[in-house]
Write a protein that holds these residues in place. Structure first.
Motif, PDB file in Angstrom:
ATOM      1  N   GLU A   1       0.833  -1.208   0.000  1.00  0.00           N
ATOM      2  CA  GLU A   1       0.000   0.000   0.000  1.00  0.00           C
ATOM      3  C   GLU A   1       0.869   1.261   0.000  1.00  0.00           C
ATOM      4  OE1 GLU A   1      -2.637  -0.765   3.338  1.00  0.00           O
ATOM      5  OE2 GLU A   1      -4.144  -1.596   1.965  1.00  0.00           O
ATOM      6  N   ASN A   2       1.839   1.263  -0.937  1.00  0.00           N
ATOM      7  CA  ASN A   2       2.752   2.385  -1.182  1.00  0.00           C
ATOM      8  C   ASN A   2       3.755   2.636  -0.061  1.00  0.00           C
ATOM      9  OD1 ASN A   2       1.535   3.020  -3.710  1.00  0.00           O
ATOM     10  ND2 ASN A   2      -0.129   4.063  -2.620  1.00  0.00           N
TER      11      ASN A   2
ATOM     12  N   ILE B   1       4.346  -1.105   9.660  1.00  0.00           N
ATOM     13  CA  ILE B   1       3.451  -1.509   8.571  1.00  0.00           C
ATOM     14  C   ILE B   1       2.490  -2.590   9.045  1.00  0.00           C
ATOM     15  CG2 ILE B   1       3.353  -2.659   6.325  1.00  0.00           C
ATOM     16  CD1 ILE B   1       5.996  -1.255   5.635  1.00  0.00           C
ATOM     17  N   PHE B   2       3.030  -3.601   9.732  1.00  0.00           N
ATOM     18  CA  PHE B   2       2.208  -4.728  10.187  1.00  0.00           C
ATOM     19  C   PHE B   2       1.628  -4.504  11.588  1.00  0.00           C
ATOM     20  CE2 PHE B   2       5.145  -6.784   7.100  1.00  0.00           C
ATOM     21  CZ  PHE B   2       4.185  -7.170   6.179  1.00  0.00           C
ATOM     22  N   LYS B   3       1.842  -3.300  12.118  1.00  0.00           N
ATOM     23  CA  LYS B   3       1.231  -2.865  13.376  1.00  0.00           C
ATOM     24  C   LYS B   3       1.487  -3.854  14.514  1.00  0.00           C
ATOM     25  CE  LYS B   3      -2.304  -0.217  10.913  1.00  0.00           C
ATOM     26  NZ  LYS B   3      -3.751   0.021  10.702  1.00  0.00           N
ATOM     27  N   HIS B   4       2.764  -4.284  14.591  1.00  0.00           N
ATOM     28  CA  HIS B   4       3.177  -5.192  15.675  1.00  0.00           C
ATOM     29  C   HIS B   4       2.190  -6.355  15.802  1.00  0.00           C
ATOM     30  CE1 HIS B   4       6.278  -2.394  17.196  1.00  0.00           C
ATOM     31  NE2 HIS B   4       5.441  -1.457  16.786  1.00  0.00           N
TER      32      HIS B   4
ATOM     33  N   VAL C   1      -3.652  -7.387   1.070  1.00  0.00           N
ATOM     34  CA  VAL C   1      -3.499  -5.957   0.822  1.00  0.00           C
ATOM     35  C   VAL C   1      -2.734  -5.755  -0.480  1.00  0.00           C
ATOM     36  CG1 VAL C   1      -3.592  -5.307   3.247  1.00  0.00           C
ATOM     37  CG2 VAL C   1      -1.391  -5.891   2.232  1.00  0.00           C
ATOM     38  N   ALA C   2      -2.949  -4.588  -1.090  1.00  0.00           N
ATOM     39  CA  ALA C   2      -2.282  -4.276  -2.350  1.00  0.00           C
ATOM     40  C   ALA C   2      -0.773  -4.191  -2.150  1.00  0.00           C
ATOM     41  CB  ALA C   2      -2.817  -2.963  -2.912  1.00  0.00           C
ATOM     42  N   ALA C   3      -0.032  -4.750  -3.096  1.00  0.00           N
ATOM     43  CA  ALA C   3       1.431  -4.753  -3.001  1.00  0.00           C
ATOM     44  C   ALA C   3       2.029  -4.687  -4.396  1.00  0.00           C
ATOM     45  CB  ALA C   3       1.914  -6.013  -2.275  1.00  0.00           C
ATOM     46  N   SER C   4       3.304  -4.314  -4.445  1.00  0.00           N
ATOM     47  CA  SER C   4       4.003  -4.257  -5.728  1.00  0.00           C
ATOM     48  C   SER C   4       5.479  -4.560  -5.519  1.00  0.00           C
ATOM     49  CB  SER C   4       3.834  -2.886  -6.392  1.00  0.00           C
ATOM     50  OG  SER C   4       4.385  -1.871  -5.569  1.00  0.00           O
ATOM     51  N   LEU C   5       6.098  -5.050  -6.570  1.00  0.00           N
ATOM     52  CA  LEU C   5       7.530  -5.335  -6.566  1.00  0.00           C
ATOM     53  C   LEU C   5       8.215  -4.444  -7.591  1.00  0.00           C
ATOM     54  CD1 LEU C   5       7.522  -9.257  -6.487  1.00  0.00           C
ATOM     55  CD2 LEU C   5       8.238  -7.741  -4.630  1.00  0.00           C
TER      56      LEU C   5
ATOM     57  N   PHE D   1       7.833  -3.870 -11.536  1.00  0.00           N
ATOM     58  CA  PHE D   1       8.003  -5.232 -12.055  1.00  0.00           C
ATOM     59  C   PHE D   1       6.699  -6.025 -12.000  1.00  0.00           C
ATOM     60  CE2 PHE D   1       9.522  -9.724 -11.302  1.00  0.00           C
ATOM     61  CZ  PHE D   1       9.893  -9.946 -12.625  1.00  0.00           C
ATOM     62  N   LYS D   2       6.130  -6.185 -10.807  1.00  0.00           N
ATOM     63  CA  LYS D   2       4.897  -6.947 -10.667  1.00  0.00           C
ATOM     64  C   LYS D   2       3.989  -6.254  -9.645  1.00  0.00           C
ATOM     65  CE  LYS D   2       5.784 -10.591 -13.295  1.00  0.00           C
ATOM     66  NZ  LYS D   2       4.991 -10.932 -14.488  1.00  0.00           N
ATOM     67  N   THR D   3       2.684  -6.302  -9.917  1.00  0.00           N
ATOM     68  CA  THR D   3       1.706  -5.847  -8.936  1.00  0.00           C
ATOM     69  C   THR D   3       0.839  -7.026  -8.528  1.00  0.00           C
ATOM     70  OG1 THR D   3       0.119  -5.235 -10.652  1.00  0.00           O
ATOM     71  CG2 THR D   3       1.630  -3.523  -9.889  1.00  0.00           C
ATOM     72  N   GLY D   4       0.298  -6.938  -7.335  1.00  0.00           N
ATOM     73  CA  GLY D   4      -0.543  -8.033  -6.865  1.00  0.00           C
ATOM     74  C   GLY D   4      -1.043  -7.757  -5.466  1.00  0.00           C
ATOM     75  N   LEU D   5      -1.177  -8.829  -4.696  1.00  0.00           N
ATOM     76  CA  LEU D   5      -1.676  -8.735  -3.331  1.00  0.00           C
ATOM     77  C   LEU D   5      -0.737  -9.475  -2.396  1.00  0.00           C
ATOM     78  CD1 LEU D   5      -5.462  -9.382  -3.954  1.00  0.00           C
ATOM     79  CD2 LEU D   5      -4.424  -7.210  -3.358  1.00  0.00           C
ATOM     80  N   LEU D   6      -0.727  -9.041  -1.165  1.00  0.00           N
ATOM     81  CA  LEU D   6       0.154  -9.663  -0.186  1.00  0.00           C
ATOM     82  C   LEU D   6      -0.664 -10.115   1.018  1.00  0.00           C
ATOM     83  CD1 LEU D   6       3.679  -8.679   0.830  1.00  0.00           C
ATOM     84  CD2 LEU D   6       1.968  -8.823   2.645  1.00  0.00           C
TER      85      LEU D   6
END
Length: 700
Positions: A9-10, A55-58, A74-78, A85-90
């Motif tokens: 998420e950016n 990011i992962f809020k402990h 959640v939205a993610a990108s590499l 390179f790649k977009t997707g979900l994490l």
């Protein structure tokens, strides 16, 4: 060494310096032919640094309120060297602790096509409320109109739910279900009753409704937008002319009498006010909510008050198209879901009211209040949904599409279409789901990469590419009377293809592979005139009964609409409003068919997998089967005696693997290969390929 960056998420995620992050990609795997909706996926680890903990809020600390919700992707990108390179979900899988301190977060990165399953969930086709724009009254006039209509999203095909039809020109009085129309006779009591027929809707309309519902504007994680390569393609007759029969229950459409003398009317709810966070969305009167209200975290209180306190009416709340709660023959104010235990779970909800007389509800007297809480007494979001205009119960016998469409999950519907037409899917840079047939997907690339100089020549492997002794393509639903008879007489299911080259059984592979489509596949019948044996009429029809002559439900039935092209020469049929009324003559009518044209010179396309005798022409000219059109090239190569599955390792430079697509060809020496799968270490470029040699290239 390439520099890999991961963003959630950016927000940039810290990575281990020595972490090996590999990405496995496949678009069509020879070892799992009917698998769809996946391009790449990989699980790896990231450190529990201060950045990642934020990011992962402990996540490891369950005492933190409003923490990271690992139940949702959640939205993610590499990025590679700062290039997308790649977009997707994490998805967060968990946290490893050392000495009782957070050390490592386990995460999985998914390709965007996998996200379809998450967005659609267990939603039924009945949840696609956009389809209700085609709803209409179920009566003689509308059935007759849609029987004769040659265009549009909704038709009434010559397809009966209970009684077999016949044609006998020697009988013209008191012969119900005899389609012969005697235009010259004094007595003419033949005909099919209008109530023997049901409506059908195009598969295109269902695709449109999917795209209309699943959007970010409606609070979904991402929008479902299909490319115009296969769906949304006006020239794709093989798909555009397919219909689904609106056959939720066997036998009659549920009539007003069967419902206690009244018809259920959907309440056109709209959002009145919203404050705080957005907690729901409304589309065509249907309210969709997440699971944020249950377990004491919110309320979903519904209040209904008619103008007349003595008027008797009935109420039902539908969740994803199925009855969730119902009250019948009540009066006065009715309250629903008033306690914590009654709070609604996630789903799409529609409210319907019925009465045997007209009952009115003033503006705002059908009020549904939704509220979610933060920790403590603070309110996170409030939405008031109500009727923005005066609402009256409808005494008509309404044919509501979402109440009549067969029970089927949206994801199962899409999967069935993908399997039928051997489709592939991937998400482009704009977020569009590009859907193509496998043949057109491979044909779309002209790029070939010679990787000789990057090969690890110390090891490689060549395996047999044929993991199965044969492959069977067919339908799950084959229970209608003629399809059953076909099976009994031929010892193989109607429309089913069992493929081995030259019909030869192989001894090395031991297992069969079955591609099964969860639709009903009906065998239709061309009627002959019983008065003049062997004199065929121009009538093709279907009947949904089993071999015991009982009404049959089966799987969702799909078929082509053959709008009869004969005009004045078409065999007229007798059509009746009641059992005792005189019939009318219908000369143009929609016939169901397994081929989209009954003229092979127009098209040979059909939805059989095997080459069958066409029910109308009674010949085998319709060679455009699903197998021949969409599977033959791929499967024929798989079974070719020269086919091999070659496993190699190469260390690819970034300029190659950054641009390499799954439909590109790999060249080794003078030989060319298709990519069956590839696993790439994104930091080193080490790529483990499974390659299939291209048979046509070898022949050249």
């Amino acid at each position: 060494m390439r520099r890999l960056q991961l963003y959630i998420e950016n927000q940039r995620v810290d990575l281990f310096k020595d972490e090996s992050v590999s990405l496995t990609q496949t678009i069509k795997n020879v070892k799992d032919i009917d698998k769809v909706f996946t391009e790449f996926t990989q699980t790896f680890s990231v450190p529990a640094s201060s950045v990642n903990n934020k990011i992962f809020k402990h996540y490891y600390n369950f005492d933190i309120s409003g923490g990271f919700d690992a139940r949702n992707k959640v939205a993610a990108s590499l990025e590679l060297n700062d290039l997308p390179f790649k977009t997707g979900l994490l998805a967060l899988q968990g946290v490893d602790l050392k000495n009782n301190l957070a050390h490592t977060y386990k995460i999985t990165f998914y390709g965007n096509t996998v996200n379809l399953k998450d967005i659609l969930g267990a939603d039924q086709l009945a949840s696609l409320t956009d389809l209700n724009q085609y709803s209409l009254e179920y009566n003689y006039a509308n059935i007759k109109s849609k029987l004769e209509t040659g265009s549009g999203e909704l038709i009434a095909p010559l397809l009966t739910h209970t009684n077999r039809l016949f044609y006998d020109s020697s009988v013209h009085n008191a012969a119900i279900n005899n389609l012969y129309y005697n235009s010259a006779g004094v007595y003419n009591d033949n005909g099919v009753l209008w109530s023997e027929l049901k409506f059908a809707i195009t598969l295109n309309a269902i695709i449109d409704a999917i795209q209309a519902k699943y959007t970010t504007a409606n609070e979904y994680q991402s929008s479902i937008v299909f490319s115009d390569d296969f769906f949304n393609n006006t020239s794709n007759n093989a798909f555009n002319n397919l219909f689904m029969w609106l056959h939720r229950k066997k036998g009659d459409v549920e009539t007003t009498t069967a419902q206690g003398g009244f018809s259920w009317t959907p309440v056109p709810l709209t959002i009145n006010t919203e404050t705080g966070e957005r907690i729901l969305f409304v589309s065509n009167g249907s309210i969709t909510i997440g699971g944020d209200f249950i377990n004491g975290l919110g309320e979903t209180k519904l209040s209904i008050t008619p103008v007349s306190p003595t008027a008797e009416y009935s109420i039902r709340v539908l969740q994803n198209g199925a009855i969730y709660e119902q009250r019948t023959n009540v009066t006065g104010n009715q309250l629903f879901f008033q306690t914590e235990a009654d709070t609604l779970p996630a789903g799409s909800y529609t409210l319907e009211i019925a009465a045997d007389t007209t009952v009115s509800f003033a503006i705002g007297d059908i009020s549904w209040r939704f509220e979610t809480y933060n920790s403590g007494p603070d309110t996170a979001g409030v939405a008031l949904v109500d009727n923005a205009s005066i609402f009256n119960t409808d005494l008509q016998n309404q044919f509501t599409i979402t109440e009549q469409i067969p029970k089927m999950k949206v994801i199962d519907f899409l999967t069935a279409i993908f399997k039928m037409f051997n489709l592939t899917a991937y998400v482009d840079d704009l977020g569009t789901i590009v859907v193509r047939t496998l043949d057109s997907y491979y044909a779309a690339s002209t790029q070939t990469y010679n990787i000789d100089k990057y090969l690890d020549t110390t090891t490689s492997k060549v395996d047999i590419a044929l993991p199965f002794k044969d492959i069977i393509f067919g339908y799950k639903g084959l229970g209608t009377i003629l399809a059953e008879k076909y099976n009994q007489l031929n010892n193989i299911e109607w429309g089913t293809e069992k493929y081995t080259p030259t019909n030869t059984e192989f001894s090395t592979p031991t297992e069969s592979y079955k591609v099964e489509i969860p639709f009903e596949h009906m065998m239709f019948e061309r009627l002959v005139d019983a008065n003049t044996p062997f004199n065929e009429t121009e009538i093709l029809y279907g009947v949904s009964i089993d071999d015991n002559l009982e009404p049959y439900i089966g799987e969702p039935l799909i078929f082509y609409r053959e709008a009869t092209p004969f005009g004045p020469t078409q065999t007229p049929i007798a059509f009746k409003e009641t059992a005792t009324s005189a019939p009318v003559e219908v000369t143009i009518y929609n016939m169901p068919s397994n081929s989209w044209s009954i003229n092979p010179s127009v098209s040979t396309d059909n939805i059989n997998f095997s080459l069958e005798i066409n029910e109308y022409t009674l010949n085998t000219d319709f060679t455009g089967t699903l197998f021949n059109n969409y599977y033959l090239n791929y499967i024929k190569d798989v079974f070719n005696e020269q086919r091999r599955l070659t496993k190699i390792t190469a260390y690819l430079p970034m300029k190659v693997y950054y641009n390499l697509q799954l439909n590109d060809l790999i060249e080794l020496g003078q030989d060319r290969y298709k990519i069956n799968s590839m696993k790439t270490d994104l930091t080193t470029g080490k790529t483990e390929f499974e390659l299939l040699n291209t048979i046509l290239w070898l022949r050249i």
